[in-house]
Write an enzyme that holds these catalytic residues in place. Structure first.
Site, PDB file in Angstrom:
ATOM      1  N   HIS A 113       0.854  -1.181   0.000  1.00 38.25           N
ATOM      2  CA  HIS A 113       0.000   0.000   0.000  1.00 38.25           C
ATOM      3  C   HIS A 113       0.893   1.236   0.000  1.00 38.25           C
ATOM      4  O   HIS A 113       1.959   1.250   0.633  1.00 38.25           O
ATOM      5  CB  HIS A 113      -0.882   0.014   1.252  1.00 38.25           C
ATOM      6  CG  HIS A 113      -1.385   1.385   1.616  1.00 38.25           C
ATOM      7  ND1 HIS A 113      -0.771   2.157   2.595  1.00 38.25           N
ATOM      8  CD2 HIS A 113      -2.400   2.129   1.132  1.00 38.25           C
ATOM      9  CE1 HIS A 113      -1.409   3.310   2.695  1.00 38.25           C
ATOM     10  NE2 HIS A 113      -2.399   3.323   1.822  1.00 38.25           N
ATOM     11  N   VAL A 116       0.283   9.211  -1.058  1.00 39.12           N
ATOM     12  CA  VAL A 116       0.878  10.532  -0.865  1.00 39.12           C
ATOM     13  C   VAL A 116      -0.229  11.554  -1.127  1.00 39.12           C
ATOM     14  O   VAL A 116      -0.979  11.433  -2.100  1.00 39.12           O
ATOM     15  CB  VAL A 116       2.098  10.787  -1.774  1.00 39.12           C
ATOM     16  CG1 VAL A 116       3.319  10.060  -1.247  1.00 39.12           C
ATOM     17  CG2 VAL A 116       1.826  10.372  -3.218  1.00 39.12           C
ATOM     18  N   HIS A 152      12.687  -1.640   3.982  1.00 39.14           N
ATOM     19  CA  HIS A 152      12.986  -0.595   4.959  1.00 39.14           C
ATOM     20  C   HIS A 152      14.261   0.178   4.611  1.00 39.14           C
ATOM     21  O   HIS A 152      14.351   1.385   4.887  1.00 39.14           O
ATOM     22  CB  HIS A 152      13.080  -1.196   6.357  1.00 39.14           C
ATOM     23  CG  HIS A 152      11.745  -1.401   6.991  1.00 39.14           C
ATOM     24  ND1 HIS A 152      11.089  -0.407   7.675  1.00 39.14           N
ATOM     25  CD2 HIS A 152      10.922  -2.485   7.011  1.00 39.14           C
ATOM     26  CE1 HIS A 152       9.918  -0.865   8.107  1.00 39.14           C
ATOM     27  NE2 HIS A 152       9.801  -2.125   7.716  1.00 39.14           N
ATOM     28  N   GLY A 265     -18.403  12.175   1.272  1.00 39.05           N
ATOM     29  CA  GLY A 265     -19.234  11.898   0.107  1.00 39.05           C
ATOM     30  C   GLY A 265     -18.433  11.597  -1.141  1.00 39.05           C
ATOM     31  O   GLY A 265     -18.854  11.901  -2.255  1.00 39.05           O
ATOM     32  N   GLY A 266     -17.248  11.034  -0.963  1.00 33.97           N
ATOM     33  CA  GLY A 266     -16.384  10.717  -2.097  1.00 33.97           C
ATOM     34  C   GLY A 266     -16.939   9.582  -2.948  1.00 33.97           C
ATOM     35  O   GLY A 266     -17.981   9.005  -2.665  1.00 33.97           O
ATOM     36  N   ARG A 267     -16.177   9.259  -3.978  1.00 35.02           N
ATOM     37  CA  ARG A 267     -16.606   8.241  -4.951  1.00 35.02           C
ATOM     38  C   ARG A 267     -16.327   6.845  -4.374  1.00 35.02           C
ATOM     39  O   ARG A 267     -15.176   6.417  -4.267  1.00 35.02           O
ATOM     40  CB  ARG A 267     -15.859   8.446  -6.263  1.00 35.02           C
ATOM     41  CG  ARG A 267     -16.337   7.574  -7.410  1.00 35.02           C
ATOM     42  CD  ARG A 267     -15.656   8.033  -8.691  1.00 35.02           C
ATOM     43  NE  ARG A 267     -16.159   7.319  -9.853  1.00 35.02           N
ATOM     44  CZ  ARG A 267     -15.574   6.239 -10.381  1.00 35.02           C
ATOM     45  NH1 ARG A 267     -14.473   5.751  -9.824  1.00 35.02           N
ATOM     46  NH2 ARG A 267     -16.072   5.670 -11.454  1.00 35.02           N
TER      47      ARG A 267
END
Length: 309
Positions: A113, A116, A152, A265-267
């Site tokens: 994952h 940014v 890392h 309320g995003g997609r």
């Protein structure tokens, strides 16, 4: 603080999305990322904006991977964004970012994952407040020391020119953030995480975001290449699907990005593209003593200083 260049951030994020998709598709060798451009007109929650969702499914290596860019506007900051910054309540805002999750077929390739993002909030009569956030983390199903060290070490290299303590601080933040409290268990082996980052001027803060964003593919692609042809069986696949359940639990219960998107309320299709295509839950399942599955819990799902191993 210097004035933020919103257009420069947007152009960088769009180019990062394209670069990551090109390199992941090249490593997969079979499928490519479809492009779904979307616009959201002003809605009932005062939200508008748009984005580009790019999705790869049923590739040779990647079972499902999504790399999403969004740029949204709103009249009021949602609760997930003001919980830690109550002074932002009532501010209008812009939020933009690239967020991705890659779920491979092969259980020996970890899920990865990355995210940014950039926020700017404004209120009449006050100076705008802006900040960056993001990072990346690795979620293996079968632990591998070399993978963890490479992941890392790459993350540390991205941080090193920004202060001797930057990696340690943002590595620790990642360990603490990607933790399932209800399971008393880390989600994976960590990486980097930072939020509300504006302690330095805009140019330096933006440069750090770019260093982190650009290093993701260098951290992940060699791990994918190393394991993509490794043979596995039903046992390994079943364990992978079981462990994917932890991923779903974290994203729906704790993840700030998911909560922000849903509360604002995003997609929905783009927000939930992070979910794995197949997953299993089992009641009170425990790994066999001395097994590779148990080793994930005992040796990897706890913070370790991998970059200095």
């Amino acid at each position: 603080m210097s004035t933020p260049d919103i257009d420069a951030v947007k152009q960088y994020l769009l180019s990062l999305q394209d670069s990551i998709c090109e390199q992941l598709a090249e490593e997969d060798g079979k499928a490519s990322f479809i492009l779904d451009q979307w616009q959201r007109p002003e809605g009932g929650k005062g939200m508008s904006g748009g984005g580009r969702t790019r999705l790869l499914t049923e590739g040779a290596v990647i079972e499902q991977g999504g790399v999403n860019f969004s740029h949204v506007f709103g009249d009021n900051m949602p609760a997930s964004a003001t919980a830690h910054r109550p002074e932002l309540a009532g501010c209008s805002f812009q939020a933009m970012g690239v967020s991705l999750v890659i779920h491979p077929h092969n259980p020996y390739i970890p899920t990865s994952h990355a995210n940014v993002r950039f926020f700017i909030a404004e209120k009449e009569g006050a100076d705008p407040i802006w900040w960056f956030g993001g990072g990346y983390d690795l979620t293996p199903y079968y632990g591998n020391d070399e993978d963890c060290i490479h992941w890392h070490t790459t993350a540390k290299k991205a941080c090193d020119s920004f202060g001797e303590n930057r990696y340690n601080e943002h590595k620790k933040w990642c360990d603490e953030y990607f933790y399932l409290k209800h399971r008393d268990e880390s989600r994976g082996v960590g990486g980097l995480f930072f939020d509300d980052f504006n302690q330095e001027n805009f140019e330096t803060s933006f440069a750090y975001l770019q260093s982190v964003g650009d290093s993701y593919i260098d951290a992940y692609r060699p791990i994918m290449a190393k394991h993509k042809n490794k043979k596995y069986g039903k046992r390994q696949r079943d364990f992978q699907l079981y462990r994917r359940g932890r991923y779903v639990e974290f994203n729906l219960v704790y993840d700030r990005g998911t909560l922000f998107g849903l509360q604002s309320g995003g997609r929905t299709e783009s927000i939930l593209m992070s979910m794995p295509p197949l997953v299993k839950w089992r009641y009170n399942w425990q790994p066999e003593k001395g097994s590779e599955e148990e080793k994930l819990y005992t040796d990897y799902l706890r913070p370790r200083d991998w970059a200095k191993t």
